[in-house]
Design a protein around this motif. Sequence first.
Motif, mmCIF file in Angstrom:
data_model
loop_
_atom_site.group_PDB
_atom_site.id
_atom_site.type_symbol
_atom_site.label_atom_id
_atom_site.label_comp_id
_atom_site.label_asym_id
_atom_site.label_seq_id
_atom_site.Cartn_x
_atom_site.Cartn_y
_atom_site.Cartn_z
ATOM 1 N N HIS A 19 66.586 48.656 22.582
ATOM 2 C CA HIS A 19 67.876 47.993 22.815
ATOM 3 C C HIS A 19 68.670 48.874 23.775
ATOM 4 N N ALA A 62 72.749 47.819 31.836
ATOM 5 C CA ALA A 62 72.905 46.452 32.328
ATOM 6 C C ALA A 62 71.610 45.925 32.946
ATOM 7 N N ASP A 63 71.548 44.631 33.118
ATOM 8 C CA ASP A 63 70.382 43.987 33.724
ATOM 9 C C ASP A 63 70.229 44.412 35.189
ATOM 10 N N GLY A 64 68.993 44.673 35.598
ATOM 11 C CA GLY A 64 68.639 44.797 36.998
ATOM 12 C C GLY A 64 69.349 45.866 37.787
ATOM 13 N N GLU A 104 59.830 44.925 27.239
ATOM 14 C CA GLU A 104 60.710 43.818 27.616
ATOM 15 C C GLU A 104 62.061 44.338 28.096
ATOM 16 N N GLU A 105 62.589 45.342 27.406
ATOM 17 C CA GLU A 105 63.846 45.940 27.813
ATOM 18 C C GLU A 105 63.699 46.684 29.144
ATOM 19 N N TYR A 109 61.679 45.930 31.517
ATOM 20 C CA TYR A 109 61.614 44.873 32.535
ATOM 21 C C TYR A 109 63.015 44.342 32.839
ATOM 22 N N ARG A 110 63.813 44.163 31.793
ATOM 23 C CA ARG A 110 65.164 43.604 31.966
ATOM 24 C C ARG A 110 66.041 44.483 32.841
ATOM 25 N N VAL A 111 66.017 45.783 32.618
ATOM 26 C CA VAL A 111 66.963 46.654 33.321
ATOM 27 C C VAL A 111 66.495 47.027 34.724
ATOM 28 N N ARG A 159 65.451 46.550 38.589
ATOM 29 C CA ARG A 159 65.679 45.647 39.704
ATOM 30 C C ARG A 159 64.360 44.981 40.094
ATOM 31 N N LYS A 207 57.877 45.559 38.510
ATOM 32 C CA LYS A 207 58.519 44.277 38.291
ATOM 33 C C LYS A 207 58.418 43.452 39.573
ATOM 34 N N GLU A 253 61.574 39.049 43.313
ATOM 35 C CA GLU A 253 61.903 37.625 43.165
ATOM 36 C C GLU A 253 62.044 36.950 44.512
#
Length: 270
Positions: free
Chosen positions: A146, A150-152, A174-175, A177-179, A181, A267, A270
């Motif tokens: 947890h 922040a994200d990215g 998963e965390e 990956y979330r944080v 970029r 990652k 996008e």
Amino acid sequence: MTNDESAVRRLVRDRYADAASEGCCGGTETSCCGGDDGTSDTASDAAEIAREIGYDDEAIETVDGEANLGLGCGNPTAIADLEPGETVLDLGSGGGFDCFLAAREVGPEGRVIGVDMTPEMIEKARANARANDAGNVSFRLGEIEHLPVADGVVDTIISNCVVNLSPAKDRVFEEAYRVLRPGGRLAITDPVRTDSLPESVREDPGSLAGCISGAESPERIASLLEAAGFIDIRVELDPDSREVIDEWHDEYDLGGSLLSARIEAEKPVE
């Protein structure tokens, strides 16, 4: 969080609280630091362990204070290919040793964030940051499942002998990956299991907190990373780590059933 997960976290937190105050896993008989018996020079022990797992003398001597606690199984900064100006996140940052090494690479325009769930470690790391005049390094109290991030916003994630301690490795990745970029990367070192462990070792709480029984197979690590969304996954075993890791448990001959691995992934852009 299940009761089992809570118990694991308490066990690990207590072990590393001792390490923060006493160094080298608090002189425990089963530890990531090779079973120090608590009778020798902790700083010298930690420096020797660092050499054995891949740090050179320049890295060891560059960092002031008590940041090097001899708790790792590799040198993640050596595989991270850090660039000036990057933002780096260290999962389970301990006394801050890898954070300060990363700070040298990213320079004053970059920044390094260390996350650790042990208040005593955070206190020690912040003191070490002052000793190293590391204005671009900060430490946050939190769990790697947890992340207080922040994200990215992170370019590179590093970690050293920590992910194996988590009872929820899927959430760790998963965390991570979330944080990160888009295009960000993960470069960590962690023990992996290359053979089965006896039931007595798997059920020994000391083996879990000592970075032994929580290790997964290389295939399992790759599968968890892929499920989290990572690509270009590489899990490279370090055969030279066998001698060091075989000393982690003083009652059972690990016999090469654990090795340090360099774990890298990216990652997607996008």
